[in-house]
Design a protein around this motif. Sequence first.
Motif, mmCIF file in Angstrom:
data_model
loop_
_atom_site.group_PDB
_atom_site.id
_atom_site.type_symbol
_atom_site.label_atom_id
_atom_site.label_comp_id
_atom_site.label_asym_id
_atom_site.label_seq_id
_atom_site.Cartn_x
_atom_site.Cartn_y
_atom_site.Cartn_z
ATOM 1 N N VAL A 106 0.836 -1.200 0.000
ATOM 2 C CA VAL A 106 0.000 0.000 0.000
ATOM 3 C C VAL A 106 0.872 1.251 0.000
ATOM 4 O O VAL A 106 0.605 2.216 -0.728
ATOM 5 N N ALA A 107 1.924 1.243 0.815
ATOM 6 C CA ALA A 107 2.817 2.403 0.869
ATOM 7 C C ALA A 107 3.443 2.677 -0.490
ATOM 8 O O ALA A 107 3.510 3.830 -0.930
ATOM 9 N N GLU A 108 3.882 1.633 -1.163
ATOM 10 C CA GLU A 108 4.496 1.816 -2.481
ATOM 11 C C GLU A 108 3.510 2.428 -3.471
ATOM 12 O O GLU A 108 3.862 3.326 -4.254
ATOM 13 N N LEU A 109 2.272 1.962 -3.434
ATOM 14 C CA LEU A 109 1.252 2.508 -4.328
ATOM 15 C C LEU A 109 0.930 3.962 -3.988
ATOM 16 O O LEU A 109 0.772 4.805 -4.881
ATOM 17 N N LEU A 110 0.835 4.276 -2.713
ATOM 18 C CA LEU A 110 0.580 5.656 -2.310
ATOM 19 C C LEU A 110 1.753 6.567 -2.681
ATOM 20 O O LEU A 110 1.555 7.708 -3.133
ATOM 21 N N ASN A 111 2.969 6.057 -2.483
ATOM 22 C CA ASN A 111 4.150 6.838 -2.851
ATOM 23 C C ASN A 111 4.145 7.168 -4.339
ATOM 24 O O ASN A 111 4.493 8.281 -4.740
ATOM 25 N N GLY A 112 3.701 6.203 -5.153
ATOM 26 C CA GLY A 112 3.639 6.420 -6.589
ATOM 27 C C GLY A 112 2.638 7.487 -6.989
ATOM 28 O O GLY A 112 2.717 8.052 -8.089
ATOM 29 N N GLY A 168 2.263 10.204 -5.149
ATOM 30 C CA GLY A 168 2.741 11.469 -4.599
ATOM 31 C C GLY A 168 2.573 11.650 -3.111
ATOM 32 O O GLY A 168 2.894 12.722 -2.579
ATOM 33 N N PHE A 169 2.106 10.618 -2.394
ATOM 34 C CA PHE A 169 1.939 10.731 -0.948
ATOM 35 C C PHE A 169 3.203 10.250 -0.222
ATOM 36 O O PHE A 169 3.851 9.295 -0.648
ATOM 37 N N ARG A 170 3.507 10.910 0.860
ATOM 38 C CA ARG A 170 4.571 10.457 1.745
ATOM 39 C C ARG A 170 3.955 9.567 2.811
ATOM 40 O O ARG A 170 2.933 9.933 3.419
ATOM 41 N N THR A 171 4.511 8.377 3.040
ATOM 42 C CA THR A 171 3.947 7.467 4.022
ATOM 43 C C THR A 171 4.894 7.283 5.202
ATOM 44 O O THR A 171 6.103 7.137 5.032
ATOM 45 N N LEU A 172 4.316 7.279 6.383
ATOM 46 C CA LEU A 172 5.036 7.036 7.632
ATOM 47 C C LEU A 172 4.393 5.834 8.304
ATOM 48 O O LEU A 172 3.252 5.911 8.768
ATOM 49 N N ALA A 173 5.111 4.716 8.317
ATOM 50 C CA ALA A 173 4.581 3.474 8.883
ATOM 51 C C ALA A 173 5.462 3.054 10.057
ATOM 52 O O ALA A 173 6.564 2.534 9.849
ATOM 53 N N PRO A 174 5.016 3.277 11.290
ATOM 54 C CA PRO A 174 5.835 2.915 12.447
ATOM 55 C C PRO A 174 5.667 1.445 12.831
ATOM 56 O O PRO A 174 4.639 0.829 12.549
ATOM 57 N N ASP A 175 6.692 0.916 13.469
ATOM 58 C CA ASP A 175 6.546 -0.337 14.203
ATOM 59 C C ASP A 175 6.118 0.063 15.609
ATOM 60 O O ASP A 175 6.877 0.704 16.343
ATOM 61 N N GLN A 176 4.895 -0.295 15.972
ATOM 62 C CA GLN A 176 4.342 0.180 17.232
ATOM 63 C C GLN A 176 4.926 -0.562 18.428
ATOM 64 O O GLN A 176 5.651 -1.551 18.279
ATOM 65 N N ARG A 177 4.612 -0.070 19.623
ATOM 66 C CA ARG A 177 5.187 -0.691 20.819
ATOM 67 C C ARG A 177 4.829 -2.166 20.882
ATOM 68 O O ARG A 177 3.728 -2.586 20.512
#
Length: 282
Positions: free
Chosen positions: A43-49, A51-60
């Motif tokens: 999903v991040a790769e598709l959103l990046n394509g 023009g969106f910047r994605t921030l996906a954290p590894d949560q606690r």
Amino acid sequence: MPRLSTFERHGLVFEVRDTGPQDGIPVVLLHGFPQTSASWGSVAELLNGQGFRTLAPDQRGYTPGALPRRRRDYRLSELIADAVALIETADTGPVHLVGHDWGAAVAWGAAAARPDLVRTLTAVSVPHPLAFIQSMSRSTQAFKSWYMLFFQLPWIPELLLSNESSFTRSLRGTGQSAQNAARDMADLHRLGSARTAVNWYRGMPLTQPSVLKRKVVVPTLQVWSDGDTAVGRKGHELSQRFVSGPWELRTLEGVSHWIPDEAPEILTQLLTEHFRKHTTNA
């Protein structure tokens, strides 16, 4: 904007996958159980394509620098505060906030608590937590959620998660692919995080209901799939009463609980339509 590889809160350090155009409109992607930010890769790769910047954290509980052991450390209020800390640290302005599974529960809470930081909310697979609770007595949800009670037991759930064959079989039974089940098992083993992953469920009884009483005012999209063995439709339908802003429910047919992995193209299309519908410069 500089890239963000980690952020800190109360001595805990969280790793972040920051991808896409650095000046793109930010999208925060929160993963669920028993996964890491890797589940958002497609999903991040598709959103990046687009023009969106994605921030996906590894949560606690899923990142080496943030593995507290106590149940109380996994109260929803703490999980919400982590997400807020990420957005404030990124300092990009309001974000499109997206969560899957447990990440959706966190996203619901963060959007309600800090609407000033959120452009839109998208909850994938999991309804508003209070609507989820209400659905227990109004549908078959209580039967679907038997495992939540099981996870309250000491030690036994950890043994299950640590047994590769049995846990992989359980994941496969919910519709997850063999490749992704192996990926998630490898991450749990790498981090030694079986206990901390289960503690997300053990922290539920310690969460104060007041954390969830404020309504969500930002535009909200819910995405549910009719092949979901863990979450039924009723809770999603009931969620509208906890949203005062624009609200929409979309159903994916023939898709399992693992929507970001299984249907990234469809999900990304729904996300971008939602973002652009409610944000003039998205």
